[in-house]
Design a protein around this motif. Structure first.
Motif, mmCIF file in Angstrom:
data_model
loop_
_atom_site.group_PDB
_atom_site.id
_atom_site.type_symbol
_atom_site.label_atom_id
_atom_site.label_comp_id
_atom_site.label_asym_id
_atom_site.label_seq_id
_atom_site.Cartn_x
_atom_site.Cartn_y
_atom_site.Cartn_z
ATOM 1 N N ILE A 1 0.773 -1.177 0.070
ATOM 2 C CA ILE A 1 0.011 -0.038 0.055
ATOM 3 C C ILE A 1 0.892 1.345 -0.098
ATOM 4 O O ILE A 1 0.571 2.237 -0.921
ATOM 5 N N GLU A 2 1.639 1.339 1.144
ATOM 6 C CA GLU A 2 2.438 2.559 0.944
ATOM 7 C C GLU A 2 3.546 2.661 -0.252
ATOM 8 O O GLU A 2 3.635 3.854 -0.565
ATOM 9 N N ASN A 3 4.036 1.874 -0.675
ATOM 10 C CA ASN A 3 4.938 1.885 -1.914
ATOM 11 C C ASN A 3 4.089 2.267 -3.193
ATOM 12 O O ASN A 3 4.603 2.986 -3.803
ATOM 13 N N CYS A 4 2.707 1.800 -3.367
ATOM 14 C CA CYS A 4 1.996 2.392 -4.380
ATOM 15 C C CYS A 4 1.777 3.738 -4.215
ATOM 16 O O CYS A 4 2.021 4.599 -5.394
ATOM 17 N N PHE A 5 1.732 4.472 -3.240
ATOM 18 C CA PHE A 5 1.156 6.045 -3.027
ATOM 19 C C PHE A 5 2.557 6.586 -2.734
ATOM 20 O O PHE A 5 2.555 7.912 -2.828
ATOM 21 N N THR A 6 3.659 5.991 -2.675
ATOM 22 C CA THR A 6 4.957 6.721 -2.544
ATOM 23 C C THR A 6 5.640 6.874 -4.010
ATOM 24 O O THR A 6 6.592 7.228 -4.198
ATOM 25 N N GLU B 1 -4.333 22.005 7.587
ATOM 26 C CA GLU B 1 -3.223 21.274 7.528
ATOM 27 C C GLU B 1 -3.139 20.125 6.619
ATOM 28 O O GLU B 1 -4.389 19.679 6.561
ATOM 29 N N THR B 2 -2.171 19.634 6.029
ATOM 30 C CA THR B 2 -2.394 18.420 5.173
ATOM 31 C C THR B 2 -1.494 16.949 5.830
ATOM 32 O O THR B 2 -0.388 17.444 6.342
ATOM 33 N N VAL B 3 -2.060 15.888 5.359
ATOM 34 C CA VAL B 3 -1.049 14.726 5.555
ATOM 35 C C VAL B 3 -0.925 14.065 4.242
ATOM 36 O O VAL B 3 -1.962 13.545 3.426
ATOM 37 N N GLU B 4 0.282 13.936 3.767
ATOM 38 C CA GLU B 4 0.347 13.360 2.430
ATOM 39 C C GLU B 4 1.821 12.540 2.335
ATOM 40 O O GLU B 4 2.886 12.952 2.543
ATOM 41 N N ILE B 5 1.656 11.281 2.128
ATOM 42 C CA ILE B 5 2.854 10.321 2.170
ATOM 43 C C ILE B 5 3.679 10.540 0.948
ATOM 44 O O ILE B 5 4.783 10.291 0.964
ATOM 45 N N ASN B 6 3.066 10.930 -0.336
ATOM 46 C CA ASN B 6 3.796 11.119 -1.514
ATOM 47 C C ASN B 6 4.832 12.149 -1.416
ATOM 48 O O ASN B 6 4.298 13.304 -1.106
ATOM 49 N N PRO B 7 6.140 12.015 -1.694
ATOM 50 C CA PRO B 7 6.983 13.114 -1.422
ATOM 51 C C PRO B 7 7.097 14.238 -2.534
ATOM 52 O O PRO B 7 7.161 15.320 -2.365
ATOM 53 N N TYR B 8 6.397 13.668 -3.798
ATOM 54 C CA TYR B 8 6.255 14.696 -4.845
ATOM 55 C C TYR B 8 5.096 15.718 -4.457
ATOM 56 O O TYR B 8 5.127 16.788 -4.851
ATOM 57 N N ARG B 9 3.961 15.033 -3.970
ATOM 58 C CA ARG B 9 2.772 15.696 -3.717
ATOM 59 C C ARG B 9 2.942 16.579 -2.353
ATOM 60 O O ARG B 9 2.253 17.809 -2.336
ATOM 61 N N ALA B 10 3.681 16.077 -1.591
ATOM 62 C CA ALA B 10 4.067 16.923 -0.236
ATOM 63 C C ALA B 10 4.710 18.105 -0.689
ATOM 64 O O ALA B 10 4.513 19.269 -0.243
ATOM 65 N N LYS B 11 5.749 18.046 -1.598
ATOM 66 C CA LYS B 11 6.670 19.150 -2.124
ATOM 67 C C LYS B 11 5.540 20.044 -2.740
ATOM 68 O O LYS B 11 5.623 21.350 -2.509
ATOM 69 N N TYR B 12 4.562 19.768 -3.489
ATOM 70 C CA TYR B 12 3.496 20.483 -4.274
ATOM 71 C C TYR B 12 2.916 21.259 -3.297
ATOM 72 O O TYR B 12 2.688 22.416 -3.557
ATOM 73 N N LEU B 13 2.155 20.647 -2.261
ATOM 74 C CA LEU B 13 1.507 21.139 -1.243
ATOM 75 C C LEU B 13 2.146 22.232 -0.479
ATOM 76 O O LEU B 13 1.726 23.443 -0.169
#
Length: 318
Positions: free
Chosen positions: A96-101, A178-190
């Protein structure tokens, strides 16, 4: 032996050139089959987790219908206690985690949203006005279930925020988001959009106690490995009287049982899903967790989205 037999048979009628071509195709096919077999074996090792994502028990009955029979590597089971439907066996936490990272998954989304931002900035005033008016219609989905209970000044946590579509609407309403986002690319975008980001799995996020007025999950709960840990974390982080608002696909919806069966959506795989909800199961889960269910609705969407894209109606917030 099968390849040699094919070679002799074809050679008898004088088609040596075609024979060689067939042999090459057969060898390549056998290599592909061997690769698939080995890949499937490894995959089966990863989806051996058995137990309800909320109750963590295996007691239940298998769901047998057109929808569930389309799945290749697992069955669907309905928990005896909470009525949740889940893949049996289901993916483990790492899958699951690998899918969304995944970088591939997120880069595509990042490029898509950047193009949308550029296009939106360049739109003529009239086009933008038309979009705003169209967004007011009931059949155009615009995340209104997340906006309805939010008030100016509310502190809101958006879990699995993605590219911040909901978070942005809430911020425009005057909320502190505030946000929670596991994906590093999306976290950077946010972060580039000015949001505070917890870059981790929600259940493991270090959150302040009793500090949020609303916690939202837009198409996220179904992907989380442990529903029990997730909802316990929500109770810890919500203030007294706060709201949990969640939307997700309805396992019993007509669209999900026909056109979409059994696949979850765009760029997602069957192995990214841990839970399939119905109004009955989500209501039970929330009540067992100490929540009072205020409202359940089936959200509409545009006709094209309903039939071909997202698979609604059938998603519903609680």
């Amino acid at each position: 032996m099968a390849i040699e037999f094919m070679k002799k048979n074809v050679a008898v009628i004088g088609r040596v050139k075609v024979d060689n071509q067939l042999n090459e195709q057969a060898v390549e096919l056998m290599r592909e089959i061997d690769y698939i077999d080995r890949d499937t074996l490894e995959l089966r090792k990863e989806i051996q987790y058995k137990g309800c994502p909320f109750c963590n028990i295996t007691e239940g009955e298998f769901v047998e219908d057109y929808q569930t029979k389309q799945a290749l590597f697992y069955k669907f089971k309905k928990c005896n206690r909470c009525s949740l439907v889940y893949p049996y066996p289901r993916p483990n936490k790492d899958i699951i985690e690998n899918c969304f990272t995944s970088g591939l998954f997120s880069k595509e989304s990042e490029v898509k949203f950047k193009k949308l931002d550029e296009k939106r900035d360049g739109d003529a005033l009239m086009k933008r006005m038309v979009k705003v008016i169209w967004g007011l219609f009931a059949f155009n989905y615009s995340y209104n279930e997340f906006i309805k209970y939010a008030k100016k000044g509310d502190r809101i946590l958006d879990v699995g925020s993605g590219h911040g579509v909901v978070a942005q609407r809430l911020r425009q309403k005057g909320c502190i988001v505030e946000t929670v986002e596991i994906n590093p690319y999306r976290a950077k975008y946010l972060r580039e959009k000015g949001f505070k980001v917890y870059e981790s799995v929600f259940a493991q996020t270090d959150l302040p106690e009793s500090s949020y007025d609303i916690i939202i999950f837009s198409q996220v709960l179904m992907h989380l490995f442990s529903l029990k840990e997730t909802i316990q974390k929500v109770r810890y982080a919500l203030r007294s009287g706060g709201f949990l608002i969640s939307s997700q696909m309805n396992f019993n919806s007509i669209i999900q049982k026909t056109i979409r069966s059994p696949f979850p959506g765009k760029r997602l795989t069957a192995f990214s899903i841990c839970s399939w909800f119905t109004p009955e199961s989500l209501t039970k889960i929330l009540k067992l967790s100490g929540f009072e269910v205020k409202h359940i609705l089936f959200r509409p969407s545009s006709i094209l989205n309903c039939l071909f894209v997202e698979g609604y109606p059938g998603g519903y917030p609680v």
